[in-house]
Design a protein around this motif. Structure first.
Motif, PDB file in Angstrom:
ATOM      1  N   THR A   1       0.851  -1.180   0.000  1.00 50.33           N
ATOM      2  CA  THR A   1       0.000   0.000   0.000  1.00 50.33           C
ATOM      3  C   THR A   1       0.893   1.239   0.000  1.00 50.33           C
ATOM      4  N   PRO A   2       0.327   2.448  -0.137  1.00 52.38           N
ATOM      5  CA  PRO A   2       1.181   3.638  -0.027  1.00 52.38           C
ATOM      6  C   PRO A   2       1.978   3.681   1.276  1.00 52.38           C
ATOM      7  N   HIS A   3       1.362   3.285   2.391  1.00 53.93           N
ATOM      8  CA  HIS A   3       2.109   3.213   3.643  1.00 53.93           C
ATOM      9  C   HIS A   3       3.177   2.121   3.568  1.00 53.93           C
ATOM     10  N   GLY A   4       2.840   1.018   2.877  1.00 47.47           N
ATOM     11  CA  GLY A   4       3.812  -0.052   2.723  1.00 47.47           C
ATOM     12  C   GLY A   4       5.004   0.369   1.885  1.00 47.47           C
ATOM     13  N   VAL A   5       4.766   1.162   0.832  1.00 45.88           N
ATOM     14  CA  VAL A   5       5.861   1.667   0.001  1.00 45.88           C
ATOM     15  C   VAL A   5       6.775   2.561   0.828  1.00 45.88           C
ATOM     16  N   TRP A   6       6.163   3.413   1.636  1.00 45.38           N
ATOM     17  CA  TRP A   6       6.944   4.303   2.510  1.00 45.38           C
ATOM     18  C   TRP A   6       7.810   3.493   3.458  1.00 45.38           C
ATOM     19  N   LEU A   7       7.221   2.453   4.040  1.00 46.29           N
ATOM     20  CA  LEU A   7       7.961   1.625   4.988  1.00 46.29           C
ATOM     21  C   LEU A   7       9.017   0.786   4.286  1.00 46.29           C
ATOM     22  N   LEU A   8       8.730   0.303   3.076  1.00 49.18           N
ATOM     23  CA  LEU A   8       9.648  -0.598   2.381  1.00 49.18           C
ATOM     24  C   LEU A   8      11.018   0.028   2.197  1.00 49.18           C
ATOM     25  N   ASP A   9      11.055   1.267   1.754  1.00 48.71           N
ATOM     26  CA  ASP A   9      12.330   1.947   1.549  1.00 48.71           C
ATOM     27  C   ASP A   9      13.109   2.056   2.852  1.00 48.71           C
ATOM     28  N   ARG A  10      12.432   2.428   3.916  1.00 49.92           N
ATOM     29  CA  ARG A  10      13.115   2.604   5.203  1.00 49.92           C
ATOM     30  C   ARG A  10      13.486   1.274   5.836  1.00 49.92           C
ATOM     31  N   ALA A  11      12.667   0.255   5.626  1.00 47.72           N
ATOM     32  CA  ALA A  11      12.981  -1.064   6.170  1.00 47.72           C
ATOM     33  C   ALA A  11      14.241  -1.629   5.525  1.00 47.72           C
ATOM     34  N   ARG A  12      14.382  -1.434   4.206  1.00 44.99           N
ATOM     35  CA  ARG A  12      15.595  -1.910   3.534  1.00 44.99           C
ATOM     36  C   ARG A  12      16.842  -1.262   4.130  1.00 44.99           C
ATOM     37  N   ARG A  13      16.773   0.059   4.325  1.00 39.98           N
ATOM     38  CA  ARG A  13      17.936   0.763   4.864  1.00 39.98           C
ATOM     39  C   ARG A  13      18.208   0.358   6.305  1.00 39.98           C
ATOM     40  N   LEU A  14      17.144   0.214   7.090  1.00 37.08           N
ATOM     41  CA  LEU A  14      17.317  -0.182   8.486  1.00 37.08           C
ATOM     42  C   LEU A  14      17.928  -1.579   8.584  1.00 37.08           C
ATOM     43  N   LEU A  15      17.442  -2.515   7.746  1.00 35.24           N
ATOM     44  CA  LEU A  15      17.964  -3.878   7.785  1.00 35.24           C
ATOM     45  C   LEU A  15      19.411  -3.934   7.313  1.00 35.24           C
ATOM     46  N   ALA A  16      19.754  -3.117   6.313  1.00 39.33           N
ATOM     47  CA  ALA A  16      21.146  -3.089   5.856  1.00 39.33           C
ATOM     48  C   ALA A  16      22.065  -2.628   6.978  1.00 39.33           C
ATOM     49  N   MET A  17      21.649  -1.586   7.707  1.00 42.16           N
ATOM     50  CA  MET A  17      22.462  -1.106   8.822  1.00 42.16           C
ATOM     51  C   MET A  17      22.507  -2.142   9.950  1.00 42.16           C
ATOM     52  N   HIS A  18      21.355  -2.748  10.236  1.00 46.81           N
ATOM     53  CA  HIS A  18      21.285  -3.786  11.275  1.00 46.81           C
ATOM     54  C   HIS A  18      22.240  -4.925  10.954  1.00 46.81           C
ATOM     55  N   ASP A  19      22.207  -5.409   9.682  1.00 43.94           N
ATOM     56  CA  ASP A  19      23.049  -6.538   9.294  1.00 43.94           C
ATOM     57  C   ASP A  19      24.528  -6.163   9.331  1.00 43.94           C
ATOM     58  N   GLU A  20      24.824  -4.922   8.944  1.00 42.35           N
ATOM     59  CA  GLU A  20      26.213  -4.484   8.982  1.00 42.35           C
ATOM     60  C   GLU A  20      26.743  -4.450  10.414  1.00 42.35           C
ATOM     61  N   ILE A  21      25.934  -3.939  11.348  1.00 41.69           N
ATOM     62  CA  ILE A  21      26.344  -3.880  12.748  1.00 41.69           C
ATOM     63  C   ILE A  21      26.582  -5.278  13.297  1.00 41.69           C
TER      64      ILE A  21
END
Length: 306
Positions: A76-96
């Motif tokens: 959904t539009p809210h899902g699209v908004w979250l998808l971009d931020r979730a990808r970045r958050l998970l990338a940082m999480h995995d890197e840490i």
């Protein structure tokens, strides 16, 4: 683009403290693949468990995030908004997690990558890997996907990126990225109007070449193979000379090239998947973690953003 989401909506879907990254990871896989079943296979859970995760995530954020359509689930539009931020958050999480849990890595690791992707994705990935593991030495081998897979099978590479579809039947590879192939032509000459269409592509059997010729065949558009090259640099050089059209990704085109579209009379091309294979080994595993994180961070290059 905010898809009509107000500041109040943004506050409502801000990530609460303590939100389980596993929920976000499952959401990203469902949203990208359009299927709970495929996401469940990727994370090693049952379909019902992933469906429950999606319900928990929507309840935690207070908004519907996925809608079912004729082609499967889509955000959904809210899902699209979250998808971009979730990808970045998970990338940082995995890197840490990777940087703190990984043992000291040293020695030689051999990475295969088609030159089509090397400049686009590898620089930040290799920089972060070198920062995390300064004692490791990385050898990067750039060849067509079929050649890289042959080298990998012979044990000459520790891990390799490649265009999915080139692997042998039954090979289980990890998909890192999915996006559209696009027609590419010279900006200064309308070579897409020439008939038969002069094509500039890779070797016979290349998935990009198969996709292009199949699309032209279905559209009933006559074509001829004008030039071939084992590298994207070679195909781009020929197209820049105004001698034909090729296919590629929708980003990072050299000056003098442009994307062609259905408005130019070109048929649609299928989506491309970039996949990863790795042999066991600490160095290969550590580099693979950085590759996954890097592709997650650069997801803005994906089809849904192109």
């Amino acid at each position: 683009m905010n898809f009509g989401i107000s500041d109040a909506d943004v506050v409502m879907i801000s990530i609460p403290a303590g939100l389980d990254p596993d929920l976000l990871r499952s959401f990203v896989l469902v949203a990208e693949g359009g299927s709970v079943t495929r996401a469940a296979a990727r994370v090693g859970r049952t379909q019902s468990a992933v469906s429950m995760q999606m319900r928990r995530l929507e309840e935690a954020l207070g908004q519907p995030l996925l809608l079912r359509g004729p082609k499967g689930l889509s955000p959904t539009p809210h899902g699209v908004w979250l998808l971009d931020r979730a990808r970045r958050l998970l990338a940082m999480h995995d890197e840490i997690v990777t940087n703190f849990r990984s043992p000291e890595i040293s020695g030689h690791v051999r990475l295969g990558c088609p030159d089509d992707y090397a400049l686009l994705w590898l620089p930040p990935i290799l920089a972060r890997f070198a920062e995390a593991h300064p004692a490791a030495e990385v050898e990067v081998v750039c060849l067509p996907s079929t050649a890289l897979l042959h080298c990998f099978d012979k044990g000459e590479l520790d891990l390799t990126l490649f265009s999915a579809g080139n692997e042998a039947p039954g090979v289980q590879a990890e998909t890192l990225w999915r996006g559209p192939l696009r027609w590419v032509g010279p900006a200064a000459r309308p070579m897409h109007l020439v008939r038969p269409l002069p094509l500039v592509l890779c070797h016979t059997g290349c998935t990009w070449r198969v996709a292009a010729t199949n699309a032209l065949g279905k559209a009933g558009m006559p074509w001829r193979m004008a030039y071939s090259s084992a590298s994207q640099t070679g195909t781009h050089a020929v197209v820049l000379a105004g001698l034909g059209v090729t296919v590629g990704l929708s980003v990072a085109l050299p000056a003098g090239l442009r994307l062609l579209s259905p408005e130019d009379g070109m048929p649609d091309l299928p989506e491309l998947e970039i996949a990863l294979l790795q042999h066991p080994g600490a160095a290969a595993a550590a580099l693979a973690d950085h590759i996954r994180a890097g592709f997650g961070e650069q997801s803005g290059f994906s089809a849904r953003a192109a």
